[in-house]
Design an enzyme around this catalytic site. Structure first.
Site, short mmCIF file in Angstrom:
data_model
loop_
_atom_site.label_atom_id
_atom_site.label_comp_id
_atom_site.label_asym_id
_atom_site.label_seq_id
_atom_site.Cartn_x
_atom_site.Cartn_y
_atom_site.Cartn_z
N LYS B 36 0.70 -1.18 0.17
CA LYS B 36 -0.17 0.24 -0.28
C LYS B 36 0.69 1.44 0.40
O LYS B 36 0.79 2.29 -0.42
CB LYS B 36 -0.49 0.30 1.06
CG LYS B 36 -1.56 1.30 1.50
CD LYS B 36 -2.90 1.39 2.60
CE LYS B 36 -4.02 -0.15 1.70
NZ LYS B 36 -4.45 0.01 3.22
N ARG B 106 -3.43 2.65 8.09
CA ARG B 106 -3.53 1.86 7.41
C ARG B 106 -2.61 0.85 7.83
O ARG B 106 -1.43 1.53 7.42
CB ARG B 106 -4.31 1.88 6.37
CG ARG B 106 -5.34 2.72 6.18
CD ARG B 106 -5.79 3.39 4.45
NE ARG B 106 -6.53 3.95 4.24
CZ ARG B 106 -8.08 3.68 3.55
NH1 ARG B 106 -7.84 2.23 3.26
NH2 ARG B 106 -8.51 4.70 3.34
N GLY B 115 -7.39 -7.39 4.50
CA GLY B 115 -9.14 -7.51 5.23
C GLY B 115 -7.84 -8.34 6.43
O GLY B 115 -9.05 -8.01 7.30
N MET B 117 -4.98 -7.17 8.47
CA MET B 117 -5.22 -6.92 9.61
C MET B 117 -5.95 -5.27 9.89
O MET B 117 -6.84 -5.46 9.36
CB MET B 117 -3.78 -6.57 9.06
CG MET B 117 -2.71 -7.32 9.94
SD MET B 117 -1.40 -7.08 8.72
CE MET B 117 -0.76 -6.80 7.03
N ARG B 362 -3.35 -1.73 -5.82
CA ARG B 362 -3.01 -3.00 -5.82
C ARG B 362 -3.43 -3.46 -6.99
O ARG B 362 -4.11 -3.94 -7.83
CB ARG B 362 -3.10 -2.99 -4.60
CG ARG B 362 -4.55 -3.17 -4.56
CD ARG B 362 -4.42 -4.85 -3.35
NE ARG B 362 -6.70 -4.46 -2.55
CZ ARG B 362 -6.82 -4.81 -2.01
NH1 ARG B 362 -6.49 -4.71 -0.55
NH2 ARG B 362 -8.69 -5.00 -2.12
N HIS B 478 -16.23 -8.37 1.37
CA HIS B 478 -15.07 -9.51 1.96
C HIS B 478 -15.92 -11.46 1.10
O HIS B 478 -14.44 -11.29 0.92
CB HIS B 478 -15.37 -9.76 3.64
CG HIS B 478 -14.30 -10.27 4.09
ND1 HIS B 478 -15.09 -11.79 4.57
CD2 HIS B 478 -13.14 -10.82 4.33
CE1 HIS B 478 -14.14 -12.18 4.48
NE2 HIS B 478 -12.55 -11.46 4.83
N SER B 787 10.26 -44.27 -10.33
CA SER B 787 9.08 -43.65 -9.59
C SER B 787 9.11 -43.25 -8.36
O SER B 787 8.54 -43.86 -7.75
CB SER B 787 7.39 -43.91 -10.44
OG SER B 787 6.14 -42.77 -10.49
N CYS B 854 5.10 -39.93 -8.61
CA CYS B 854 3.65 -40.55 -8.57
C CYS B 854 2.95 -39.83 -7.55
O CYS B 854 3.61 -40.16 -6.46
CB CYS B 854 3.28 -41.22 -9.59
SG CYS B 854 4.21 -42.77 -8.64
N TYR B 874 9.61 -36.45 -15.42
CA TYR B 874 7.92 -36.07 -15.46
C TYR B 874 6.97 -36.09 -15.07
O TYR B 874 7.73 -36.99 -12.94
CB TYR B 874 7.41 -37.38 -16.38
CG TYR B 874 7.72 -38.73 -16.10
CD1 TYR B 874 5.87 -38.87 -14.98
CD2 TYR B 874 8.30 -39.79 -17.08
CE1 TYR B 874 6.35 -40.69 -14.26
CE2 TYR B 874 8.47 -40.85 -15.20
CZ TYR B 874 7.36 -41.45 -14.66
OH TYR B 874 7.01 -41.79 -13.64
#
Lengths: 901, 901
Positions: B36, B106, B115, B117, B362, B478, B787, B854, B874
């Site tokens: 901010k 703030r 929201g 803090m 922001r 909110h 794997s 996996c 992979y």
């Protein structure tokens, strides 16, 4: 020598001769010639009377298995040449119809594997040569007896025709003719038996018994190599950690005959007494018999010395009395052998018509008491060094020594008396079958294996049994030798006992006992006793203390005990503990008087409720610790905080739940619900160890308070501080350790202030998870000591639950996937590497960190050797394993020294 | 700049001014000034209308916590000086009774934590200055309204007096006076309310509301720093992986007022549509209101543009209509901001008496669809590169996109319609309480959290819920913002729904639903539906395909799917799978038609019995594999041999046991005994995986035959070979692998001969035990691929059962011992090191070994990043995670590239 080494350019030397002039081998060549072959060669080198022969090397065994059972072509000319030499030395010839050479064909591996592999005697006999033997010896009976023995043995070993078939033929013949002993049979009788045996073989195999003596010879050689891979040989190797790839050698030797009448004999003897270690001629012999007869225990043999005969109250004469010259020569042989081998020897000998022949020598198996006495005596005699004496003792054998013997004051109902074949006493249920013995023991029972006689097929049952009883056989019978090796109490040759395998009963002196009845065997006295007889703890003095003293001076690692109770702690000090390495506090929670408070704590729904219950437990815990601290004096005591999942403390069955619910003033339903809620899928990996402490720090705080208050009190009374080590279990990360350490230190600070005391303490952890090993450098920032918990580390490294592994570990060992059960001896490659990582990283951040191991591996010599290798500071095992650990730790130091030099 | 950095020699610069002339900060200084503060400075640098102010740095926050809540002494003069500057720029003075300066205080951390803090507005008001404000503004009502707002907010945030107390006072007052809206209250009414508020504070605290405006200021600063450590802030940080040590900055700024009558307004806006990504002005505003009123959702706000108003069918005028000049200026601001930030911005603005003020900008949160469109559009616009576009998308967000939406053909019973606040649909039980939502979800239920409105205290429940419904609040309330961020479907502002928290019911249009009733919420349309409505699979096209195409070109690792069924396999191909990395065969065994044969096999007492049962299963297994092979074509298919312990297949309850016993022709008693016999203490560490195969090789042989026969058949039909990979689970040693490989190869040879086919196959293993990682060089001599099974590897490395860990993982995260659940994201330090060891050693002996992973970690972006780091070939995850994996794999490559450069 370099010429002898190679038969001809390009062809390896497969065969080494001995006994006919100079030997090609020596005692140093065990790897190539096997123990038997190397020692025969050595005896010949010592100018002892050895029948000439030769040894086919272990390399041939390897080639045989590589070839899937085929022998190398180059072998045949070498064997033929060696046979020629033997024939010349004995003035005979293999297959000669006038002067036939007979030979024995015996196995012989690097390590002794008594009775595990096959042997063929009297080879070279056929319908033609047997007549020559009869003519030459002037004893038809002897010749035919030898031939029928050969047919039976060869058919069994080489042709696979079961020996019971031949025994049945002989038994029938005896019964038909009203003979009770084999000696009742005449030469003519044996001829008839021989015909019956040959018919039997032809019937079983569809072809006649081989008359070609060369075919006989090669069949026997192949059979001996083949016997390396029989199930019983494999089992023996597994039990004794003998590598499968060593292979066996085959020794072929001119036969000498102990069964050529009453000037002939055969015997087995030891250069010292293998039961007590006393320096005396010791052994047994049979007149007019072959070696097999002594070992098989078919006839009960006679003593070698007059002294032994008198002591046994035997009325048959001793060798000393019957053959004084032979006895004198044997005494000299003994001295030469001990002088050469620097150890007690176990020899086989045969007397053929008054002439002594040595057939084998090897390092003799002995009881642990004998081993100790011999080692200590030999140091006294200047024959070996103290280090050698320490190396001589198998640490596992000490275990036997530490186990209780029968209380001399206890009442005894003697059922029978046999020979004191292997010392120590054991109690168990009667079982007649080795398979069943193994099964019952797996179910947690203690059994006594009762057999007429034992054979190599029985060793798994003997290993499982607490004790062994046989009705036939002497001190050197199979049962006796194997039991001593295993450290199992054994009574052998208890001739008054009659066994009925079918009815599963044994009777003796009017008393009949059935399978499942409890008996006690006392291998120290030979007594067999009804029921369970009280035991006493062994006293450890004399040679044991001397040898342990030497070991203690040699070892680098400290030894501690796992001890939870004052009784354990006292026992531990007696066995030489230098501290307690693991005091498990959960056992204290199970105490009858406090389990209710423990359950109250578990079932409490709030921290306050838990604290109220913990307040009740605190004074009891404090007393527990105070007692331990008092016993241990200034020695360190490692106390592990509560480890098992809480549900282990809760009642499990409806009835018990109802009782506990009433006692706690709650409903059974509610209690049952909570019990169910606490159940875990995998408790081993569940809410236990430091995880309990992190969710309920108040438990840790109570335990820390109990520990520190007790330490302060005892320290004040004794005037010197208690060395307490608080150990947090199941740590996986530094964060866990830090969270708990902070709380424990806070309690210590509070107690120090309250009691105006100064505490000496350390806070450390078990290292029992792979992650803890990997994060050891982080954990060591906070932890002052590590104790490797290799039980759990093995379980997690392998992903293998010890409790559940029984269902497949059998397949694993049978298929050679596990060389050794990783719960018995540390898996060096996997678990061991984790330990090495833990040690290295722990020392990285805290060079002076104290490192130990607790748990069952800490009492296993192989694992202790590994602990020395990675440089732990101490091992902590059960009190009864302490002497084992002390000795093994010393041997580990010696082994490192040798590896370096 | 270097001068500005230090306030004076030796004193750190704690305070950075902005807006009054040149700014001392910039957008690049987020770490120091918070998002901010940095963005306010940047906006001032861009000459946008920013009320002057200053930012106290995050360093002060660190100092505050280091000081246990004390602020550094050097801070005060710097704050005073900065306040002075702000006063001068606004022609006011803090505390001046004539021209008082009012400020907002703030929070602002490096990362946005909307929201989470605390904030205090209107600070600087007291009984004296409020009168000056009234005089200056000429609006007493405005002045008193601001003052009562301030008292309430300050008391709640700084003094800890619950806001409900003030709400009750106001509610009572309204009821007594018959007012229905706050706008009905006059200046005099507000004065009475102010008195009542002040009395309330004095009553609660025992001292009056602070009139000293400096005390107010320092109280507010400390409160904002303190709010960094509230439970909800910690939870948010944990969920979003924001480090605890970042801290927050505090921005103090001159107040501007959106509540100074109808020429004033306040709004929240986005530079693009955060739901669809369309490039259009998007947002909401309220006339005569303060910012909090929009976010809190108390009044339903108006649209910014006429187009949006018309689309929503709203009758209240748009900003475009009401304040055309302001709207035009705002449009320009938008362009400047996007040009500067290269991203969609979320801004807060206030209009004070016709003048636009920017209060915040922001990077805006957006739906995944919007994120994709914006990223792709911006590439098209030439604003960002393709790499940046790929980096912009949070892979986890894609998940939302892939989840089903409501079937348009399905019947719907509409209960209510609200705003389409977060797209997607969800079904679940109604629950009114966030704690309960979390609890029910932990029990495996799906829930819809139904609230009048949500607040930061509710986020744990919102996170747990499948969907969210609120009866108040707009698209930027909110509930809406948080739900979009979390990817939870949300309907907000469904005004017809009445909720009775006490009775635990909701009613709408005559329909009453109670807790536990099932509803469906459709966040894409805003509909709330009764019961469970059928869903359809999402179609993935357009921007998604474009972005995935870019990602696919960037990534190095292949992606495969875990797929056990043809349906899974087809889904997997659709989502871009390049093979099957894990086909679990046990699921096939559970099939209703074959479970009986499976049980027969398990209960067989001999190998023959097992083989007979396996023969029945073989053709079914073959068909399973054939179907998979057909779907996957030439792509590799990894089939894992049977893994779970056999007891998992057996019936557990008496009734079922009786049924099965009858079907199998055995007795219930016998079956029950066998079931009991197979039970395990720790099944996770029990007789499973390759251990099953080693004890019962016939099971492996059957599976191998089914695999190879299917491969041969499908390969022949397709004219090209099937790429099959046989995977052996739970290997701990090379010996195990070798034993099984030999048997599998033998089956392959047999099938090749029988079918005259040529198979293309590999045999490899799961690496899921610590020991397997350590022995990888040995295992790789035989195994052609590894794997990593990181589920089990995490369980064994930590000694932690996933199933049992729920009871203590809560305490672990609460106490900061686990930063992140190791079952969600790979524990790099422990499990990760084991993987690294496995990779390194595997490649030592087989440089071309194929390496994959996996299991669930393979679908977690953080874990995928680690897999790229250690160089796996992979990842294989569930089909629905494939796009996540593809994107995360591409991002991992970019991250490596950046780390190198």
């Amino acid at each position: 020598m370099s010429q002898a080494k190679k038969a001809s350019a390009g062809t390896p030397k497969w065969v080494y001769s001995f006994g006919a002039g100079a030997s090609e081998g020596s005692a140093a060549m065990k790897d190539l010639l096997g123990g038997k072959g190397a020692n025969l060669a050595e005896m010949a080198n010592l100018d002892l009377p050895v029948p000439p022969g030769f040894t086919i090397t272990t390399d041939v065994c390897a080639a045989y298995y590589k070839n899937s059972g085929g022998l190398p072509d180059e072998l045949r000319p070498q064997v033929d040449a060696a046979l020629q030499v033997v024939g010349e030395a004995t003035d005979r010839e293999f297959g000669n119809p006038e002067k036939p050479l007979l030979v024995s064909v015996r196995s012989g591996a690097r390590a002794s594997m008594p009775g595990m592999m096959d042997t063929v005697l009297n080879l070279g006999l056929n319908d033609e040569t047997v007549e020559a033997v009869a003519r030459q010896s002037g004893d038809k009976r002897f010749a035919y007896d030898s031939y029928r023995r050969f047919i039976q043995m060869y058919s069994d070993v080489v042709l696979g025709v079961g020996h019971h078939l031949f025994e049945d033929i002989l038994e029938n013949y005896r019964n038909l003719n009203g003979y009770s002993l084999d000696t009742d049979l005449s030469a003519g009788d044996w001829l008839e038996i021989i015909d019956a045996y040959k018919s039997c073989v032809e019937e079983e195999l569809g072809e006649p018994f081989p008359q070609d003596i060369h075919a006989q010879l090669w069949g026997a050689i192949a059979a001996v190599f083949g016997s390396w891979e029989t199930a019983r040989a494999k089992t023996y190797r597994r039990l004794h950690a003998i590598p499968d790839d060593w292979g066996t050698a085959v020794s072929i030797q001119a036969m000498v005959f102990g069964n050529m009448g009453d000037t002939s004999a055969t015997g087995v003897a030891f250069t010292r007494n293998p039961s007590t270690g006393a320096k005396e001629l010791y052994g047994e012999f049979l007149l007019n018999a072959q070696g097999e007869d002594v070992v098989a225990g078919i006839r009960t043999p006679q003593s070698l010395t007059e002294a032994a005969r008198l002591e046994a109250g035997d009325d048959k004469p001793s060798l000393e009395a019957v053959m004084p010259e032979v006895f004198a020569e044997l005494s000299e042989v003994y001295d030469k052998l001990e002088a050469r081998y620097h150890d007690m020897q176990d020899v086989e000998f045969t007397v053929e018509e008054g002439k002594l022949w040595m057939l084998q020598t090897r390092s003799g198996k002995r009881t642990v008491n004998a081993a100790l006495k011999i080692a200590v005596d030999m140091v006294g005699e200047g024959v070996i060094s103290k280090e050698e004496a320490v190396e001589r003792i198998d640490p596992n054998q000490l275990d036997t020594l530490l186990h209780p013997t029968l209380d001399p004051q206890a009442e005894r109902t003697i059922v029978a008396v046999g020979l004191p074949a292997s010392p120590g006493a054991a109690v168990g249920e009667i079982v007649f079958n080795p398979d069943e013995a193994e099964k019952l023991v797996a179910q947690g029972k203690s059994v006594i294996l009762v057999r007429i006689e034992t054979s190599p097929e029985d060793i798994h049952g003997m290993h499982a049994a607490a004790g062994i009883l046989t009705t036939r056989g002497g001190m050197t019978s199979h049962a006796a030798v194997v039991a001593r090796g295993m450290g199992r109490p054994c009574v052998s040759g208890a001739g008054t006992v009659h066994i009925d395998y079918d009815a599963q009963i044994m009777s003796s002196g009017g008393e009949t006992l059935k399978k499942g009845d409890v008996i006690t065997v006392d291998g120290t006295t030979g007594q067999v006793l009804k029921g369970e007889v009280a035991m006493v703890q062994p006293e450890l003095t004399g040679d044991f203390a001397t040898l342990m003293g030497w070991a203690d001076k040699l070892r680098r690692m400290k030894v501690r005990a796992n001890a939870d109770t004052p009784r354990d702690a006292a026992q531990a000090r007696e066995f030489g503990a230098e501290g307690i390495g693991l005091c498990r506090t959960e056992h204290m929670f199970f105490d009858h008087e406090r389990i209710l408070a423990v359950r109250e704590m578990i079932l409490a729904e709030s921290e306050e409720g838990r604290r109220a219950a913990l307040d009740k437990i605190l004074p009891m815990q404090r007393d527990d610790f105070a007692e331990l601290f008092e016993i241990m004096g200034a020695l360190p005591v490692t106390i592990r905080l509560l480890d098992p999942p809480l549900h282990e403390f809760l009642p499990q069955h409806d009835e018990e739940i109802a009782q506990v619910a009433q006692a706690l003033g709650t409903s059974a339903g509610k209690l049952k619900y909570r019990v169910g809620e606490l159940k875990e899928f995998n408790p081993m990996l569940g809410h236990r160890g430091c995880r309990l402490a992190i969710t309920y720090p108040e438990i840790t705080e109570m335990q820390a308070r109990a520990i520190f208050e007790a330490a302060a009190d005892v320290g004040a009374r004794a005037g010197k501080p208690v060395a307490v080590e608080v150990m947090i279990p199941l740590i996986a990360s530094r964060e866990e350790f830090e969270f708990l350490k902070t709380r424990i230190v806070a309690v210590a600070d509070a107690v120090q202030e309250e009691k105006a005391a100064r505490l000496t303490y350390q806070i450390g952890t078990m290292i029992e998870l792979p992650r803890a090993c990997l994060r050891a450098h982080e954990i060591a920032r906070e932890a002052e000591f590590f104790s490797f918990g290799t039980n759990d580390l093995t379980q997690t490294a392998y992903g293998l639950s010890r409790d559940d592994s029984a269902s497949f570990l059998g397949a694993y060992t049978a298929r050679g996937i596990f060389e050794v059960d990783p719960f018995v001896s540390i898996d060096r490659l996997g678990v061991g590497e984790l330990m090495e990582i833990g040690v290295r990283r722990g020392r990285e951040t805290r060079p002076d960190i104290k490192l130990g191991i607790c748990g069952e591996h800490a009492g296993d010599p192989g694992s202790i050797d590994f602990c020395e290798q990675v440089g732990l500071d101490y091992v902590s095992c059960s009190p009864f394993r302490l002497p084992v650990a002390r000795l093994a730790a010393a041997q580990a130091v010696l082994r490192r020294k040798q590896a370096k030099s």
